[in-house]
Scaffold this motif. Structure first.
Motif, mmCIF file in Angstrom:
data_model
loop_
_atom_site.group_PDB
_atom_site.id
_atom_site.type_symbol
_atom_site.label_atom_id
_atom_site.label_comp_id
_atom_site.label_asym_id
_atom_site.label_seq_id
_atom_site.Cartn_x
_atom_site.Cartn_y
_atom_site.Cartn_z
ATOM 1 N N VAL A 112 -11.559 -7.348 -22.022
ATOM 2 C CA VAL A 112 -10.650 -6.477 -21.287
ATOM 3 C C VAL A 112 -11.120 -6.428 -19.836
ATOM 4 O O VAL A 112 -12.251 -6.021 -19.549
ATOM 5 C CB VAL A 112 -10.627 -5.054 -21.882
ATOM 6 C CG1 VAL A 112 -9.742 -4.141 -21.036
ATOM 7 C CG2 VAL A 112 -10.124 -5.095 -23.318
ATOM 8 N N ASP A 113 -10.257 -6.850 -18.922
ATOM 9 C CA ASP A 113 -10.629 -6.961 -17.518
ATOM 10 C C ASP A 113 -10.511 -5.609 -16.816
ATOM 11 O O ASP A 113 -9.443 -5.003 -16.772
ATOM 12 C CB ASP A 113 -9.722 -7.996 -16.838
ATOM 13 C CG ASP A 113 -10.092 -8.225 -15.386
ATOM 14 O OD1 ASP A 113 -11.220 -7.865 -14.996
ATOM 15 O OD2 ASP A 113 -9.241 -8.768 -14.646
ATOM 16 N N HIS A 114 -11.635 -5.166 -16.235
ATOM 17 C CA HIS A 114 -11.645 -3.917 -15.472
ATOM 18 C C HIS A 114 -11.783 -4.173 -13.973
ATOM 19 O O HIS A 114 -12.067 -3.241 -13.207
ATOM 20 C CB HIS A 114 -12.793 -3.023 -15.956
ATOM 21 C CG HIS A 114 -12.663 -2.608 -17.387
ATOM 22 N ND1 HIS A 114 -11.743 -1.679 -17.822
ATOM 23 C CD2 HIS A 114 -13.327 -3.032 -18.495
ATOM 24 C CE1 HIS A 114 -11.852 -1.520 -19.129
ATOM 25 N NE2 HIS A 114 -12.803 -2.327 -19.573
ATOM 26 N N GLY A 115 -11.585 -5.414 -13.567
ATOM 27 C CA GLY A 115 -11.619 -5.726 -12.149
ATOM 28 C C GLY A 115 -12.939 -6.313 -11.685
ATOM 29 O O GLY A 115 -13.938 -6.325 -12.402
ATOM 30 N N ALA A 116 -12.925 -6.772 -10.442
ATOM 31 C CA ALA A 116 -14.086 -7.452 -9.870
ATOM 32 C C ALA A 116 -15.162 -6.460 -9.452
ATOM 33 O O ALA A 116 -14.883 -5.457 -8.791
ATOM 34 C CB ALA A 116 -13.666 -8.285 -8.673
#
Length: 293
Positions: free
Chosen positions: A112-116
């Motif tokens: 799950v991508d939570h951003g850079a």
């Protein structure tokens, strides 16, 4: 990403470890005692460096332990990271673990991508290794994926070679080391596993490969991040590096995703090939690879 295309009659041992498939090829069956020693070496390395298990030294440091006993590989691996950092102007860092976790490549494999999240700058001021200790002055997540599997391949090769005569190949799904007779290795096309972009002959050396189609998830997310930004690499699709040992070959296979990689490869005497995301193939001067371009 790389596999022997032909070999003499041999004994083959396959097993799973550290989340990947291993294949050890010898001219005689591997003894039970040697298999046990290999398992012990892999488990010891994993307990020291894995960010995916809660009982590792890396997990203890991430939880705020401050100082832990230094693994035997720490100086060699982290000194190589210093060279990688310098060559790529900070794009490769051993403190990129939290950046990978933020993009979803965490211990639970949530994807799950939570951003850079950029890795901490000036990591050498936070992470120290001396006098038998490994210390983080502030909690952070160490990830040695840039060269760790190569280092483990070298360790396994040493264990098996100590008890096995003749030719030997240790292959950890794309990172492999060869002792003895030449092996012709196919360079798998990153966009079509049924094809190869070329072949290369490896003798008494190691070949390591990396590609953005491996350990990939979501929309353009994969395991090769720029530590300065926390963003996935977009310009390179795959790299291959041939060196005297797997740790340095693995390190160069990572460095080649960034500017400065070819220069470090030259300094370390590592031969290489890389493919850009638009399909161009580049290679080191004097490369012995037979490329289908």
């Amino acid at each position: 990403m790389a596999a022997p295309t032909d070999a003499p009659a041999s004994s083959l041992w396959r097993f799973d470890a550290i989340g990947t498939v291993w294949q050890i090829e010898t001219t005689a069956p591997v003894a039970d005692a040697t298999r046990a020693a290999v398992a012990k070496a892999i488990d010891a390395f994993d307990r020291e460096w894995s960010r995916f298990r809660p009982d590792s030294l890396v997990a203890a440091l991430a939880g705020g332990a401050g100082t832990v006993p230094s693994p035997s590989d720490a100086a060699d691996m982290l000194n190589a990271f210093v060279a990688l950092d310098h060559a790529t102007r900070g794009a490769v860092s051993p403190l990129v673990g939290a950046s990978l976790e933020a993009r979803g490549y965490d211990a639970s494999y949530t994807f799950v991508d939570h951003g850079a999240v950029p890795a901490p700058r000036a990591w050498q001021e936070r992470l120290r290794w001396a006098d038998g200790s490994l210390t983080l002055t502030e909690p952070a997540v160490i990830d040695v994926g840039a060269l760790g599997k190569g280092r483990l391949v070298d360790r396994v090769l040493a264990v098996v070679a100590a008890d096995t005569d003749g030719d030997l190949v240790v292959d950890a799904s794309g990172d492999l080391a060869v002792r003895g007779g030449a092996q012709r290795i196919a360079l798998e096309h990153p966009y079509d596993a049924r094809r190869a972009i070329g072949v290369v002959e490896v003798t008494d050396a190691a070949l390591c490969a990396s590609a953005t189609n491996r350990r990939a998830w979501g929309d353009g997310l994969h395991h090769v991040l720029d530590a300065r930004t926390g963003e996935p690499v977009r310009t390179m699709a795959a790299t291959w590096a041939i060196g005297a040992d797997a740790m340095h070959a693995d390190a160069i296979a990572t460095a080649l995703f960034f500017d400065g990689g070819p220069e470090l490869a030259h300094d370390w005497g590592v031969e290489w090939v890389r493919m850009t995301t638009d399909g161009r193939v580049e290679w080191s001067p004097g490369s012995t690879a037979e490329l289908f371009v």
